[in-house]
Design a protein around this motif. Sequence first.
Motif, PDB file in Angstrom:
ATOM      1  N   LEU A 170      -8.354  20.143  20.913  1.00 43.20           N
ATOM      2  CA  LEU A 170      -7.176  19.523  20.320  1.00 43.20           C
ATOM      3  C   LEU A 170      -7.630  18.619  19.191  1.00 43.20           C
ATOM      4  CD1 LEU A 170      -5.276  18.593  23.605  1.00 43.20           C
ATOM      5  CD2 LEU A 170      -5.084  20.691  22.233  1.00 43.20           C
ATOM      6  N   LYS A 171      -6.989  18.750  18.034  1.00 40.89           N
ATOM      7  CA  LYS A 171      -7.449  18.046  16.833  1.00 40.89           C
ATOM      8  C   LYS A 171      -6.330  17.197  16.237  1.00 40.89           C
ATOM      9  CE  LYS A 171      -8.389  21.805  14.596  1.00 40.89           C
ATOM     10  NZ  LYS A 171      -8.899  22.747  13.566  1.00 40.89           N
ATOM     11  N   GLY A 172      -6.682  15.958  15.946  1.00 40.93           N
ATOM     12  CA  GLY A 172      -5.814  15.110  15.152  1.00 40.93           C
ATOM     13  C   GLY A 172      -6.401  15.018  13.762  1.00 40.93           C
ATOM     14  N   MET A 173      -5.646  15.412  12.747  1.00 38.00           N
ATOM     15  CA  MET A 173      -6.132  15.451  11.363  1.00 38.00           C
ATOM     16  C   MET A 173      -5.345  14.456  10.523  1.00 38.00           C
ATOM     17  SD  MET A 173      -6.549  19.608  11.165  1.00 38.00           S
ATOM     18  CE  MET A 173      -5.103  19.890  12.189  1.00 38.00           C
ATOM     19  N   PHE A 174      -6.060  13.544   9.885  1.00 36.62           N
ATOM     20  CA  PHE A 174      -5.438  12.421   9.177  1.00 36.62           C
ATOM     21  C   PHE A 174      -5.925  12.393   7.734  1.00 36.62           C
ATOM     22  CE2 PHE A 174      -6.209  11.541  13.630  1.00 36.62           C
ATOM     23  CZ  PHE A 174      -4.918  11.282  14.097  1.00 36.62           C
ATOM     24  N   ILE A 183       0.828  20.021   6.878  1.00 39.28           N
ATOM     25  CA  ILE A 183       0.642  18.599   6.625  1.00 39.28           C
ATOM     26  C   ILE A 183       1.378  18.177   5.364  1.00 39.28           C
ATOM     27  CG2 ILE A 183      -1.454  18.839   5.189  1.00 39.28           C
ATOM     28  CD1 ILE A 183      -2.583  16.406   6.759  1.00 39.28           C
ATOM     29  N   GLY A 184       1.840  16.932   5.348  1.00 38.89           N
ATOM     30  CA  GLY A 184       2.493  16.372   4.169  1.00 38.89           C
ATOM     31  C   GLY A 184       3.960  16.743   4.064  1.00 38.89           C
ATOM     32  N   GLN A 185       4.642  16.112   3.098  1.00 38.43           N
ATOM     33  CA  GLN A 185       6.060  16.391   2.888  1.00 38.43           C
ATOM     34  C   GLN A 185       6.296  17.821   2.440  1.00 38.43           C
ATOM     35  OE1 GLN A 185       7.474  13.407   0.145  1.00 38.43           O
ATOM     36  NE2 GLN A 185       7.494  11.784   1.701  1.00 38.43           N
ATOM     37  N   ALA A 186       5.303  18.362   1.718  1.00 35.06           N
ATOM     38  CA  ALA A 186       5.430  19.747   1.246  1.00 35.06           C
ATOM     39  C   ALA A 186       5.118  20.754   2.340  1.00 35.06           C
ATOM     40  CB  ALA A 186       4.498  19.982   0.056  1.00 35.06           C
ATOM     41  N   ALA A 212      -1.534  15.700  10.905  1.00 30.89           N
ATOM     42  CA  ALA A 212      -1.140  16.942  11.557  1.00 30.89           C
ATOM     43  C   ALA A 212      -1.984  17.112  12.806  1.00 30.89           C
ATOM     44  CB  ALA A 212      -1.315  18.131  10.613  1.00 30.89           C
ATOM     45  N   PHE A 213      -1.510  17.950  13.695  1.00 27.30           N
ATOM     46  CA  PHE A 213      -2.238  18.205  14.937  1.00 27.30           C
ATOM     47  C   PHE A 213      -2.441  19.707  15.099  1.00 27.30           C
ATOM     48  CE2 PHE A 213      -0.229  14.125  15.381  1.00 27.30           C
ATOM     49  CZ  PHE A 213      -1.232  13.341  15.950  1.00 27.30           C
ATOM     50  N   GLY A 214      -3.682  20.071  15.423  1.00 29.56           N
ATOM     51  CA  GLY A 214      -4.010  21.481  15.548  1.00 29.56           C
ATOM     52  C   GLY A 214      -4.749  21.768  16.841  1.00 29.56           C
ATOM     53  N   GLN A 253      -9.973  12.729   7.857  1.00 22.84           N
ATOM     54  CA  GLN A 253     -10.589  12.327   9.112  1.00 22.84           C
ATOM     55  C   GLN A 253     -10.054  13.219  10.238  1.00 22.84           C
ATOM     56  OE1 GLN A 253      -9.349   8.093   8.707  1.00 22.84           O
ATOM     57  NE2 GLN A 253     -11.502   7.616   9.079  1.00 22.84           N
ATOM     58  N   GLN A 254     -10.945  13.538  11.163  1.00 26.35           N
ATOM     59  CA  GLN A 254     -10.552  14.358  12.310  1.00 26.35           C
ATOM     60  C   GLN A 254     -11.022  13.712  13.607  1.00 26.35           C
ATOM     61  OE1 GLN A 254     -10.395  18.955  12.049  1.00 26.35           O
ATOM     62  NE2 GLN A 254     -12.261  18.396  10.960  1.00 26.35           N
ATOM     63  N   LEU A 255     -10.178  13.796  14.621  1.00 27.55           N
ATOM     64  CA  LEU A 255     -10.546  13.421  15.983  1.00 27.55           C
ATOM     65  C   LEU A 255     -10.388  14.660  16.859  1.00 27.55           C
ATOM     66  CD1 LEU A 255      -8.870   9.913  16.472  1.00 27.55           C
ATOM     67  CD2 LEU A 255     -11.318  10.411  16.340  1.00 27.55           C
ATOM     68  N   LEU A 256     -11.402  14.974  17.643  1.00 28.64           N
ATOM     69  CA  LEU A 256     -11.408  16.173  18.458  1.00 28.64           C
ATOM     70  C   LEU A 256     -11.584  15.851  19.931  1.00 28.64           C
ATOM     71  CD1 LEU A 256     -12.486  16.976  15.520  1.00 28.64           C
ATOM     72  CD2 LEU A 256     -13.546  18.936  16.621  1.00 28.64           C
ATOM     73  N   ALA A 257     -10.881  16.587  20.779  1.00 26.52           N
ATOM     74  CA  ALA A 257     -11.057  16.500  22.232  1.00 26.52           C
ATOM     75  C   ALA A 257     -11.149  17.928  22.766  1.00 26.52           C
ATOM     76  CB  ALA A 257      -9.893  15.767  22.883  1.00 26.52           C
ATOM     77  N   THR A 258     -12.220  18.210  23.508  1.00 28.74           N
ATOM     78  CA  THR A 258     -12.512  19.583  23.934  1.00 28.74           C
ATOM     79  C   THR A 258     -12.658  19.680  25.441  1.00 28.74           C
ATOM     80  OG1 THR A 258     -13.656  20.038  21.844  1.00 28.74           O
ATOM     81  CG2 THR A 258     -14.137  21.504  23.681  1.00 28.74           C
ATOM     82  N   HIS A 259     -12.145  20.769  25.984  1.00 32.13           N
ATOM     83  CA  HIS A 259     -12.357  21.102  27.399  1.00 32.13           C
ATOM     84  C   HIS A 259     -12.738  22.578  27.477  1.00 32.13           C
ATOM     85  CE1 HIS A 259     -10.645  22.286  31.533  1.00 32.13           C
ATOM     86  NE2 HIS A 259     -11.808  21.689  31.733  1.00 32.13           N
TER      87      HIS A 259
END
Length: 362
Positions: free
Chosen positions: A111-115, A155-158, A126-128, A91-97
């Motif tokens: 700005l991206k929140g990746m879940f 992303i992740g423990q690895a 992770a955030f990108g 899943q991704q959440l995006l916010a753009t300017h």
Amino acid sequence: LAHAAFEFRQTGARAVGMGGAFTAQSTDATAPFWNPAGVRMVPQVEVTSFYTQFFSLSALRYLGASFAVPTPFGGIGGGYSQFGPTEYREQQLLATHAFELVDNVFAGYTLKGMFLKVEEFGSASAFGMDAGVLARITENLNLATTAKNVNRPAIGQAKELLPTGFVAGVAFRPIEGLWLTGDFERIEPNPVSLKTGVEFMVAPYFVLRGGVQSQPARFSGGMGMRAGIVRLDYAYHQHGTLSGQHEFTLTFKFGAFNEEYYQYRGEKGKGKKSKSKSKVSKFDKDAKPLKIAAVQSSKTQEKFMGKLNLATATIDDLSGIEDIGLVTADRIITYRDQNGLKQIDDLLKVPGMHKNVFNTLK
């Protein structure tokens, strides 16, 4: 072939139908996924939703929604996407300017929140950040570039690195109603991919699209239909070995146009608003419907005897006037239906209105 999580996926039937060659043409509500700078060129509120199944497999469905809004502080956008079944879900959440750097050059960031959630294994996030630039070299030529995940998120423990890279694109309009596009894409860990696309307006309410790409070699095609504030787009994306995919996008446009977001400013008009004055500056409440003279088409001339009622004119009526094609006629009709035309100067607010066309209508 295995891919990293959150690989770059082509979003929206319009872009997919053009073979994914969309970086310099991403001036709609899907821009947060393609090139954040494109949000600055969306002239009115736009909301879109999309749905597809990769390789026609229900377990690989990809869906979401996005929006773009013009504001005094630049273009604001955002989006949400979801990929995969419940066992493995991204899943991704995006916010753009986006904003204007200089005349006809726009920049933006997303700005991206990746879940990520994997059944029985837990979840991670992770955030990108993506960044992009789009330049209108002329009214008929756009150049653009986008950098994906410039902060190199993991992303992740690895600490698995997510895909990073850049895309450079061009969009060219050789004639009214026809756009040709191309992209050069280098997003690790994938090889370099070249993409080309075409979009042709058959009628003001109907467009056809096509495209090809390399790495992997695929072709695509699609169409778009519009009725009022609603647009429905469809695309088919072929695959050489597996089943192809069908993509659907539903878009709504509403609110007043912000012509400053849309219009190209040439050398003579950079940084300045048009000062052209009409011979007819105002119409009171009881004024007759706005009319335009200088009708050049003999067919239209015979019908209106030199005068055209802009309040009731059709696309065919307007396209019969010299210097006005189907696209410009459609923009005038759309603006009239959504905002009304109270005085002749309102024509200057029609997106893409050229001075020579305005003077002809005046």
